[in-house]
Design a protein around this motif. Structure first.
Motif, PDB file in Angstrom:
ATOM      1  N   LEU A  28       0.846  -1.199   0.000  1.00  0.00           N
ATOM      2  CA  LEU A  28       0.000   0.000   0.000  1.00  0.00           C
ATOM      3  C   LEU A  28       0.880   1.246   0.000  1.00  0.00           C
ATOM      4  CD1 LEU A  28      -2.752  -0.940   2.631  1.00  0.00           C
ATOM      5  CD2 LEU A  28      -3.072  -0.744   0.161  1.00  0.00           C
ATOM      6  N   PRO A  29       1.502   1.556  -1.123  1.00  0.00           N
ATOM      7  CA  PRO A  29       2.419   2.707  -1.150  1.00  0.00           C
ATOM      8  C   PRO A  29       1.725   4.033  -0.854  1.00  0.00           C
ATOM      9  CG  PRO A  29       2.015   1.844  -3.367  1.00  0.00           C
ATOM     10  CD  PRO A  29       1.431   0.863  -2.423  1.00  0.00           C
ATOM     11  N   GLU A  30       0.413   4.096  -1.061  1.00  0.00           N
ATOM     12  CA  GLU A  30      -0.312   5.347  -0.812  1.00  0.00           C
ATOM     13  C   GLU A  30      -0.685   5.528   0.659  1.00  0.00           C
ATOM     14  OE1 GLU A  30      -3.640   2.407  -2.037  1.00  0.00           O
ATOM     15  OE2 GLU A  30      -1.455   2.584  -2.074  1.00  0.00           O
ATOM     16  N   ALA A  31      -0.472   4.517   1.482  1.00  0.00           N
ATOM     17  CA  ALA A  31      -0.877   4.570   2.889  1.00  0.00           C
ATOM     18  C   ALA A  31       0.177   5.274   3.749  1.00  0.00           C
ATOM     19  CB  ALA A  31      -1.109   3.161   3.416  1.00  0.00           C
ATOM     20  N   THR A  32      -0.281   5.847   4.837  1.00  0.00           N
ATOM     21  CA  THR A  32       0.621   6.373   5.858  1.00  0.00           C
ATOM     22  C   THR A  32       0.752   5.315   6.951  1.00  0.00           C
ATOM     23  OG1 THR A  32      -0.154   8.626   5.435  1.00  0.00           O
ATOM     24  CG2 THR A  32       1.055   8.245   7.493  1.00  0.00           C
ATOM     25  N   ILE A  33       1.980   4.956   7.280  1.00  0.00           N
ATOM     26  CA  ILE A  33       2.213   3.909   8.270  1.00  0.00           C
ATOM     27  C   ILE A  33       2.614   4.551   9.596  1.00  0.00           C
ATOM     28  CG2 ILE A  33       3.590   1.876   8.871  1.00  0.00           C
ATOM     29  CD1 ILE A  33       3.906   1.320   5.908  1.00  0.00           C
ATOM     30  N   TYR A  34       1.813   4.282  10.623  1.00  0.00           N
ATOM     31  CA  TYR A  34       2.079   4.804  11.959  1.00  0.00           C
ATOM     32  C   TYR A  34       2.523   3.653  12.864  1.00  0.00           C
ATOM     33  CZ  TYR A  34      -0.655   8.896  10.476  1.00  0.00           C
ATOM     34  OH  TYR A  34      -1.132  10.005   9.808  1.00  0.00           O
ATOM     35  N   VAL A  35       3.672   3.829  13.488  1.00  0.00           N
ATOM     36  CA  VAL A  35       4.129   2.889  14.511  1.00  0.00           C
ATOM     37  C   VAL A  35       4.031   3.591  15.862  1.00  0.00           C
ATOM     38  CG1 VAL A  35       6.106   1.646  15.448  1.00  0.00           C
ATOM     39  CG2 VAL A  35       5.635   1.546  12.998  1.00  0.00           C
ATOM     40  N   TYR A  36       3.242   3.017  16.746  1.00  0.00           N
ATOM     41  CA  TYR A  36       3.096   3.569  18.094  1.00  0.00           C
ATOM     42  C   TYR A  36       3.911   2.718  19.048  1.00  0.00           C
ATOM     43  CZ  TYR A  36      -0.356   7.173  17.162  1.00  0.00           C
ATOM     44  OH  TYR A  36      -0.974   8.329  16.727  1.00  0.00           O
ATOM     45  N   ASP A  37       4.981   3.312  19.543  1.00  0.00           N
ATOM     46  CA  ASP A  37       5.906   2.590  20.419  1.00  0.00           C
ATOM     47  C   ASP A  37       5.420   2.674  21.866  1.00  0.00           C
ATOM     48  OD1 ASP A  37       8.747   1.348  20.619  1.00  0.00           O
ATOM     49  OD2 ASP A  37       8.666   2.851  22.214  1.00  0.00           O
ATOM     50  N   ASN A  38       5.378   1.521  22.525  1.00  0.00           N
ATOM     51  CA  ASN A  38       4.847   1.418  23.887  1.00  0.00           C
ATOM     52  C   ASN A  38       5.967   1.072  24.874  1.00  0.00           C
ATOM     53  OD1 ASN A  38       2.329  -0.610  25.570  1.00  0.00           O
ATOM     54  ND2 ASN A  38       2.799   1.539  25.837  1.00  0.00           N
ATOM     55  N   ALA A  48      11.872   1.517  13.031  1.00  0.00           N
ATOM     56  CA  ALA A  48      10.639   1.831  12.308  1.00  0.00           C
ATOM     57  C   ALA A  48      10.750   3.165  11.586  1.00  0.00           C
ATOM     58  CB  ALA A  48       9.467   1.846  13.296  1.00  0.00           C
ATOM     59  N   ARG A  49      11.343   4.154  12.242  1.00  0.00           N
ATOM     60  CA  ARG A  49      11.502   5.475  11.630  1.00  0.00           C
ATOM     61  C   ARG A  49      12.411   5.395  10.401  1.00  0.00           C
ATOM     62  NH1 ARG A  49      12.884   7.825  15.931  1.00  0.00           N
ATOM     63  NH2 ARG A  49      10.848   8.674  16.525  1.00  0.00           N
ATOM     64  N   ASN A  50      13.484   4.648  10.504  1.00  0.00           N
ATOM     65  CA  ASN A  50      14.405   4.495   9.377  1.00  0.00           C
ATOM     66  C   ASN A  50      13.774   3.722   8.219  1.00  0.00           C
ATOM     67  OD1 ASN A  50      16.423   5.865  10.744  1.00  0.00           O
ATOM     68  ND2 ASN A  50      17.312   3.993  11.622  1.00  0.00           N
ATOM     69  N   ALA A  51      12.776   2.890   8.545  1.00  0.00           N
ATOM     70  CA  ALA A  51      12.087   2.116   7.504  1.00  0.00           C
ATOM     71  C   ALA A  51      11.011   2.938   6.797  1.00  0.00           C
ATOM     72  CB  ALA A  51      11.467   0.858   8.106  1.00  0.00           C
ATOM     73  N   GLY A  52      10.728   4.129   7.316  1.00  0.00           N
ATOM     74  CA  GLY A  52       9.784   5.018   6.650  1.00  0.00           C
ATOM     75  C   GLY A  52       8.465   5.217   7.365  1.00  0.00           C
ATOM     76  N   ALA A  53       8.356   4.740   8.593  1.00  0.00           N
ATOM     77  CA  ALA A  53       7.104   4.891   9.342  1.00  0.00           C
ATOM     78  C   ALA A  53       7.088   6.206  10.118  1.00  0.00           C
ATOM     79  CB  ALA A  53       6.924   3.719  10.303  1.00  0.00           C
ATOM     80  N   VAL A  54       5.885   6.697  10.380  1.00  0.00           N
ATOM     81  CA  VAL A  54       5.702   7.812  11.297  1.00  0.00           C
ATOM     82  C   VAL A  54       5.647   7.211  12.704  1.00  0.00           C
ATOM     83  CG1 VAL A  54       4.179   9.682  12.040  1.00  0.00           C
ATOM     84  CG2 VAL A  54       4.409   9.139   9.594  1.00  0.00           C
ATOM     85  N   VAL A  55       6.569   7.603  13.563  1.00  0.00           N
ATOM     86  CA  VAL A  55       6.666   6.987  14.900  1.00  0.00           C
ATOM     87  C   VAL A  55       6.088   7.942  15.940  1.00  0.00           C
ATOM     88  CG1 VAL A  55       8.216   6.080  16.662  1.00  0.00           C
ATOM     89  CG2 VAL A  55       8.689   5.644  14.243  1.00  0.00           C
ATOM     90  N   ARG A  56       5.184   7.394  16.734  1.00  0.00           N
ATOM     91  CA  ARG A  56       4.618   8.128  17.854  1.00  0.00           C
ATOM     92  C   ARG A  56       4.705   7.248  19.101  1.00  0.00           C
ATOM     93  NH1 ARG A  56      -0.739  10.863  14.964  1.00  0.00           N
ATOM     94  NH2 ARG A  56       0.421  12.253  13.554  1.00  0.00           N
ATOM     95  N   TYR A  57       4.372   7.836  20.261  1.00  0.00           N
ATOM     96  CA  TYR A  57       4.612   7.128  21.514  1.00  0.00           C
ATOM     97  C   TYR A  57       3.368   7.103  22.400  1.00  0.00           C
ATOM     98  CZ  TYR A  57       9.465   7.594  20.093  1.00  0.00           C
ATOM     99  OH  TYR A  57      10.642   7.532  19.382  1.00  0.00           O
TER     100      TYR A  57
END
Length: 316
Positions: A28-38, A48-57
């Protein structure tokens, strides 16, 4: 607002998160990928950030807390929730997304149990637990969701923005399923190929403690969403119990004119009163529940009105 948002809750998934982000980015190249780190301590967020995800906490520990944060912060036409442990196939995500965007499905369930789950999963009590939970919910709530506890799902905007997250941990999937059933959301199943965690990756799910929490959640939600059934069963049980002890007293009285077990008769009277009280408690709570359902439908209407306004502003 994103068209498609992929939500990945993570806790110490450094061995697999890069592959998960890369795989879903490819599909899904058009999707935004969010990784929420716990509160990961193994560098999951940086990978995850280096892989292209938006990282939040999310600093409150627990998957339910993470999902509460994700659902509140992200706005999208379609949401995909997937675990960061590389057990779910990215190549089936397009089918799930299309069901939400094209067919207006509210929740698409990635069904592991109808494919390879029981062969791939090496934890027999997990297999038993999944079957038990699925059977319990589909019996109590009269539905046919194929996989209650799967971590791979797609959602509509209206599901995400009207789902009250109450659970803190892994019982959140059970809560989602029951919410969808109770609120008459449009649910479909997609059979997916499940694979066990790769070598070196460990499950955060405790078979016994988390399994017990899930069963407690089912009981709590059954009491909340089916109060007449819950309190009606208690009422019937108490009534039967009172009758079992009272009938011999009646028989003895008919034969002898005496009541030798007077204390037992008094206890039977109190148990019968408790049965009646339980019945009317269920009746009152059912009325309150029906009013809450009406309020939910109005909230749903307001949510969709706001959604259309946001879409119109975006189009302009």
């Amino acid at each position: 607002m994103d068209k498609i948002a992929i939500l990945i809750p993570c806790y110490n998934e450094s061995k697999t998160i890069k592959k998960v982000v890369t795989d879903f980015k490819r599909e899904l190249p058009e999707a935004t990928i969010y990784v929420y780190d716990n509160n990961s301590s193994d560098g999951t967020d940086e990978i995850a950030r280096n892989a292209g995800a938006v990282v939040r906490y999310e600093y409150q520990q627990g998957k339910g807390n993470v999902i509460r944060r994700m659902f509140a912060e992200v706005d999208a036409d379609c949401y995909v929730m997937v675990d960061g442990d590389d057990t779910y196939p990215a190549n089936q995500v397009r089918e799930m997304v299309n069901k939400v965007l094209d067919r207006q499905v509210d929740m698409v369930v990635g069904d592991r149990l109808s494919s390879t789950y029981f062969e791939e999963n090496k934890r027999p009590f997990h297999n038993l637990g999944n079957s038990l939970v699925r059977g319990s919910i589909n019996t109590l709530f009269k539905n046919d969701i194929k996989d209650i506890m799967t971590g791979y799902r797609a959602f509509s905007y209206r599901f995400v923005k009207t789902f009250p997250v109450l659970s803190k941990g892994f019982e959140i999937e059970t809560e989602m399923s029951i919410h969808a059933i109770d609120k008459n959301m449009f649910v479909e199943n997609v059979v997916i190929e499940y694979k066990d965690r790769p070598e070196g990756s460990e499950s955060k799910l405790n078979t016994y403690s988390d399994g017990f929490k899930v069963l407690k959640t089912i009981a709590r939600l059954f009491r909340t969403y089916r109060p007449m059934g819950y309190f009606g069963m208690i009422s019937l049980l108490l009534l039967v119990l009172a009758a079992v002890f009272f009938i011999p007293i009646v028989i003895t009285y008919a034969k002898t004119g005496l009541v030798p077990n007077f204390p037992t008769m008094i206890v039977c009277g109190f148990v019968t009163l408790a049965s009646i009280q339980s019945f009317f408690a269920g009746l009152i709570l059912k009325t309150i529940y029906q009013k809450n359902r009406q309020d939910f439908e109005m909230d749903l209407y307001r949510t969709m009105t706001e959604y259309k306004e946001v879409k119109n502003r975006k189009a302009v």
